[in-house]
Scaffold this motif. Sequence first.
Motif, PDB file in Angstrom:
ATOM      1  N   LEU A  76      26.641   5.409  42.013  1.00 18.32           N
ATOM      2  CA  LEU A  76      25.527   6.039  42.722  1.00 18.32           C
ATOM      3  C   LEU A  76      24.373   6.367  41.770  1.00 18.32           C
ATOM      4  N   ALA A  77      24.684   6.802  40.557  1.00 22.73           N
ATOM      5  CA  ALA A  77      23.630   7.084  39.571  1.00 22.73           C
ATOM      6  C   ALA A  77      22.900   5.797  39.201  1.00 22.73           C
ATOM      7  N   TYR A  78      23.647   4.719  39.067  1.00 23.01           N
ATOM      8  CA  TYR A  78      23.024   3.425  38.768  1.00 23.01           C
ATOM      9  C   TYR A  78      22.091   3.015  39.892  1.00 23.01           C
ATOM     10  N   ARG A  79      22.539   3.147  41.126  1.00 22.29           N
ATOM     11  CA  ARG A  79      21.692   2.775  42.271  1.00 22.29           C
ATOM     12  C   ARG A  79      20.429   3.631  42.331  1.00 22.29           C
ATOM     13  N   ARG A  80      20.569   4.931  42.069  1.00 22.54           N
ATOM     14  CA  ARG A  80      19.420   5.827  42.106  1.00 22.54           C
ATOM     15  C   ARG A  80      18.392   5.441  41.044  1.00 22.54           C
ATOM     16  N   SER A  81      18.857   5.167  39.820  1.00 23.07           N
ATOM     17  CA  SER A  81      17.916   4.804  38.757  1.00 23.07           C
ATOM     18  C   SER A  81      17.292   3.439  39.032  1.00 23.07           C
ATOM     19  N   ARG A  82      18.047   2.509  39.611  1.00 16.02           N
ATOM     20  CA  ARG A  82      17.501   1.194  39.943  1.00 16.02           C
ATOM     21  C   ARG A  82      16.415   1.314  41.010  1.00 16.02           C
ATOM     22  N   GLU A  83      16.652   2.162  42.017  1.00 16.13           N
ATOM     23  CA  GLU A  83      15.653   2.354  43.069  1.00 16.13           C
ATOM     24  C   GLU A  83      14.395   3.028  42.525  1.00 16.13           C
ATOM     25  N   GLU A  84      14.549   3.980  41.602  1.00 18.12           N
ATOM     26  CA  GLU A  84      13.383   4.612  40.989  1.00 18.12           C
ATOM     27  C   GLU A  84      12.583   3.600  40.178  1.00 18.12           C
ATOM     28  N   LEU A  85      13.285   2.735  39.451  1.00 18.39           N
ATOM     29  CA  LEU A  85      12.596   1.712  38.678  1.00 18.39           C
ATOM     30  C   LEU A  85      11.863   0.737  39.594  1.00 18.39           C
ATOM     31  N   GLU A  86      12.465   0.372  40.708  1.00 16.50           N
ATOM     32  CA  GLU A  86      11.802  -0.502  41.676  1.00 16.50           C
ATOM     33  C   GLU A  86      10.556   0.162  42.256  1.00 16.50           C
ATOM     34  N   LEU A  87      10.619   1.454  42.485  1.00 18.30           N
ATOM     35  CA  LEU A  87       9.460   2.182  42.996  1.00 18.30           C
ATOM     36  C   LEU A  87       8.323   2.189  41.971  1.00 18.30           C
ATOM     37  N   ILE A  88       8.673   2.373  40.710  1.00 20.35           N
ATOM     38  CA  ILE A  88       7.664   2.333  39.648  1.00 20.35           C
ATOM     39  C   ILE A  88       7.054   0.938  39.561  1.00 20.35           C
ATOM     40  N   LYS A  89       7.890  -0.104  39.674  1.00 17.50           N
ATOM     41  CA  LYS A  89       7.377  -1.477  39.646  1.00 17.50           C
ATOM     42  C   LYS A  89       6.442  -1.739  40.829  1.00 17.50           C
ATOM     43  N   THR A  90       6.775  -1.187  41.984  1.00 16.20           N
ATOM     44  CA  THR A  90       5.924  -1.359  43.164  1.00 16.20           C
ATOM     45  C   THR A  90       4.551  -0.751  42.937  1.00 16.20           C
ATOM     46  N   TYR A  91       4.510   0.448  42.372  1.00 17.94           N
ATOM     47  CA  TYR A  91       3.227   1.071  42.054  1.00 17.94           C
ATOM     48  C   TYR A  91       2.440   0.203  41.073  1.00 17.94           C
ATOM     49  N   ALA A  92       3.132  -0.330  40.052  1.00 14.56           N
ATOM     50  CA  ALA A  92       2.454  -1.120  39.029  1.00 14.56           C
ATOM     51  C   ALA A  92       1.899  -2.424  39.604  1.00 14.56           C
ATOM     52  N   THR A  93       2.643  -3.096  40.486  1.00 12.82           N
ATOM     53  CA  THR A  93       2.161  -4.358  41.064  1.00 12.82           C
ATOM     54  C   THR A  93       0.996  -4.138  42.010  1.00 12.82           C
ATOM     55  N   GLN A  94       0.916  -2.991  42.634  1.00 13.60           N
ATOM     56  CA  GLN A  94      -0.192  -2.692  43.533  1.00 13.60           C
ATOM     57  C   GLN A  94      -1.415  -2.179  42.780  1.00 13.60           C
TER      58      GLN A  94
END
Length: 146
Positions: free
Chosen positions: A27-45
Amino acid sequence: MEDLFRNFWWLLFPLAAFAFGGWDRWLAYRRSREELELIKTYATQGKDVPPELLKRFQEEEDDDEESDWSGLGRRRARNRHRRYSQRDDLRTVIFTGALSGAFFIAAQTSIIPGTEGPFRLVALILICISGATLLSVLVSSRFRDK
């Protein structure tokens, strides 16, 4: 197979702890992966990443680098220890005392034949844990103000 369960019933507890520990790490891995994906989404936009999100992500990364034997980061462990109150220790004393009483009663009444000795041993261990925690509460309350 029935003898295997009868003789090694106590192995269920460490196996359950391993299973729940693995689940927690996943669950900790999934949470950190989702946070990283959110940061990537902000960066691509082309938007600025909220500083709170970056701070939280950086703190989790620092905690992973500075983790101690309990799996908690040093900073998180310190904060947890500060929040951990004397009332929680008293709950532990009551809970382990009640469990030891239940195991002692189960040993005396022979609810499960052949488990009198192991249940008495578990009751003795739980009484020792309860007594040590109670002693810790009394000592820490005595020296807390000094």
